[in-house]
Design a protein around this motif. Structure first.
Motif, PDB file in Angstrom:
ATOM      1  N   ARG A 184       5.977  -2.219  15.720  1.00  0.00           N
ATOM      2  CA  ARG A 184       7.050  -0.991  16.320  1.00  0.00           C
ATOM      3  C   ARG A 184       7.712  -0.237  15.085  1.00  0.00           C
ATOM      4  O   ARG A 184       7.831   1.060  15.203  1.00  0.00           O
ATOM      5  N   ASP A 185       8.253  -0.864  14.014  1.00  0.00           N
ATOM      6  CA  ASP A 185       9.117  -0.157  12.781  1.00  0.00           C
ATOM      7  C   ASP A 185       8.196   0.813  12.164  1.00  0.00           C
ATOM      8  O   ASP A 185       8.489   1.849  11.962  1.00  0.00           O
ATOM      9  N   LEU A 186       6.672   0.380  11.844  1.00  0.00           N
ATOM     10  CA  LEU A 186       5.977   1.195  11.026  1.00  0.00           C
ATOM     11  C   LEU A 186       5.541   2.382  11.738  1.00  0.00           C
ATOM     12  O   LEU A 186       5.160   3.260  11.055  1.00  0.00           O
ATOM     13  N   VAL A 187       5.291   2.175  13.075  1.00  0.00           N
ATOM     14  CA  VAL A 187       4.585   3.194  13.916  1.00  0.00           C
ATOM     15  C   VAL A 187       5.602   4.189  14.454  1.00  0.00           C
ATOM     16  O   VAL A 187       5.596   4.997  15.298  1.00  0.00           O
ATOM     17  N   ARG A 219      -0.916  -6.485   8.553  1.00  0.00           N
ATOM     18  CA  ARG A 219      -1.893  -7.699   8.425  1.00  0.00           C
ATOM     19  C   ARG A 219      -1.536  -8.416   6.804  1.00  0.00           C
ATOM     20  O   ARG A 219      -1.780  -9.277   6.422  1.00  0.00           O
ATOM     21  N   GLN A 220      -1.452  -7.193   5.812  1.00  0.00           N
ATOM     22  CA  GLN A 220      -1.508  -7.797   4.523  1.00  0.00           C
ATOM     23  C   GLN A 220      -0.115  -8.528   4.438  1.00  0.00           C
ATOM     24  O   GLN A 220      -0.046  -9.543   3.749  1.00  0.00           O
ATOM     25  N   ASN A 221       1.007  -8.044   4.850  1.00  0.00           N
ATOM     26  CA  ASN A 221       2.097  -8.653   4.738  1.00  0.00           C
ATOM     27  C   ASN A 221       2.263  -9.840   5.591  1.00  0.00           C
ATOM     28  O   ASN A 221       2.946 -11.178   5.089  1.00  0.00           O
ATOM     29  N   ARG A 252       0.708  -1.098  -0.079  1.00  0.00           N
ATOM     30  CA  ARG A 252       0.005  -0.067   0.062  1.00  0.00           C
ATOM     31  C   ARG A 252       0.873   1.299  -0.023  1.00  0.00           C
ATOM     32  O   ARG A 252       1.798   1.271   0.803  1.00  0.00           O
ATOM     33  N   HIS A 253       0.370   2.287  -0.776  1.00  0.00           N
ATOM     34  CA  HIS A 253       0.977   3.700  -0.751  1.00  0.00           C
ATOM     35  C   HIS A 253       2.336   3.769  -0.804  1.00  0.00           C
ATOM     36  O   HIS A 253       3.223   4.462  -0.360  1.00  0.00           O
ATOM     37  N   GLY A 254       3.157   2.866  -1.692  1.00  0.00           N
ATOM     38  CA  GLY A 254       4.545   2.817  -1.984  1.00  0.00           C
ATOM     39  C   GLY A 254       5.383   2.213  -0.996  1.00  0.00           C
ATOM     40  O   GLY A 254       6.426   2.391  -1.022  1.00  0.00           O
ATOM     41  N   GLN A 255       4.827   1.242  -0.287  1.00  0.00           N
ATOM     42  CA  GLN A 255       5.343   0.823   0.966  1.00  0.00           C
ATOM     43  C   GLN A 255       6.345  -0.552   0.274  1.00  0.00           C
ATOM     44  O   GLN A 255       6.059  -0.961  -0.869  1.00  0.00           O
ATOM     45  N   THR A 256       7.288  -0.721   1.022  1.00  0.00           N
ATOM     46  CA  THR A 256       8.282  -1.974   0.522  1.00  0.00           C
ATOM     47  C   THR A 256       7.576  -3.286   1.128  1.00  0.00           C
ATOM     48  O   THR A 256       6.801  -3.227   1.912  1.00  0.00           O
ATOM     49  N   ASP A 257       8.485  -4.346   0.267  1.00  0.00           N
ATOM     50  CA  ASP A 257       7.746  -5.520   0.723  1.00  0.00           C
ATOM     51  C   ASP A 257       9.001  -6.590   1.024  1.00  0.00           C
ATOM     52  O   ASP A 257      10.001  -6.699   0.157  1.00  0.00           O
TER      53      ASP A 257
END
Length: 236
Positions: free
Chosen positions: A190-193, A165-167, A99-104
């Motif tokens: 923790r990393d994303l927030v 959740r998607q990952n 989503r929104h240019g996030q990495t995978d």
């Protein structure tokens, strides 16, 4: 020509052996003819295929639930699906784009994805019937504006959870310890927030209740519970 002189006993044994060979040869010929006939029919007449991919020209793959053969297309889809999620026949989850240019896997903090602080709102439901006044009342509208910062923080957390959740759907699989699953996705949260003490971080332990346990199970240190193939797991 060569002639062999044999007794009646030898003759009976030879005849019996010959009959066995002929029976086996006839069975092999019948099987071969049946296979050719089936192959010919599959080329000339397409079979009915249901929405789940059963039926039609069969492949070596079969459904893990009912055992029926799958179409070549469904088998190929299943094989591709197995690359990132095992035993996913029950949920043929397509691999979603971040989503929104996030990495995978996700590594970019959600706040960096929305520098203006305008996080996705999700679905908004209007009040109806006797509660319509809550939308038009100036007093209620003023209260909404007062709580805007609270809504903003909730949407911030919600978008973080959506991405985690998607990952997690791509790597949670049977054979993993529940504590390892929880620690991995909690670290991703923790990393994303951008966890910062009591200001931002993990509000409560991850729930990962299994089967008849409805909710609120979370593994403690030393818990060796492993996710099994037929388990029903609720990640919360």
């Amino acid at each position: 020509s060569t002639f062999t002189i044999m007794t009646n006993e030898d003759s009976d044994a030879a005849i019996s052996e010959l009959q066995s060979v002929n029976t086996a040869a006839a069975a092999a010929a019948a099987a071969s003819a049946s296979k050719k006939s089936a192959k010919k029919k599959s080329k000339s007449k397409s079979k009915k295929i249901d929405a789940s991919g059963h039926g039609g020209s069969s492949s070596s793959e079969s459904c893990s639930s009912c055992g029926k053969s799958l179409t070549a297309a469904a088998a190929a889809a299943l094989e591709a699906c197995k690359e990132y999620q095992s035993e996913c026949m029950l949920r043929m989850i397509p691999k979603l784009q971040p989503r929104h240019g996030q990495t995978d896997p996700p590594t970019i903090p959600v706040a960096n994805q929305f520098p203006d602080g305008d996080f996705p709102e999700g679905e908004l439901m209007e009040y109806v019937d006797d509660n319509k006044w809550r939308t038009t009342s100036e007093e209620k509208r003023a209260l909404e504006r007062i709580q805007a910062d609270i809504y903003k923080e909730a949407r911030y957390a919600a978008e973080c959870r959506r991405q985690v959740r998607q990952n997690e759907q791509t790597w949670i699989r049977p054979g993993m310890r529940m504590i390892d699953i929880c620690e991995r996705l909690e670290q991703m949260n923790r990393d994303l927030v951008e966890a910062d003490g009591i200001k931002r971080g993990i509000a409560f332990p991850t729930g990962c209740s299994l089967n008849n346990v409805a909710a609120h199970y979370s593994p403690n240190n030393g818990d060796e519970t492993v996710l099994q193939e037929n388990d029903l797991c609720k990640i919360d």
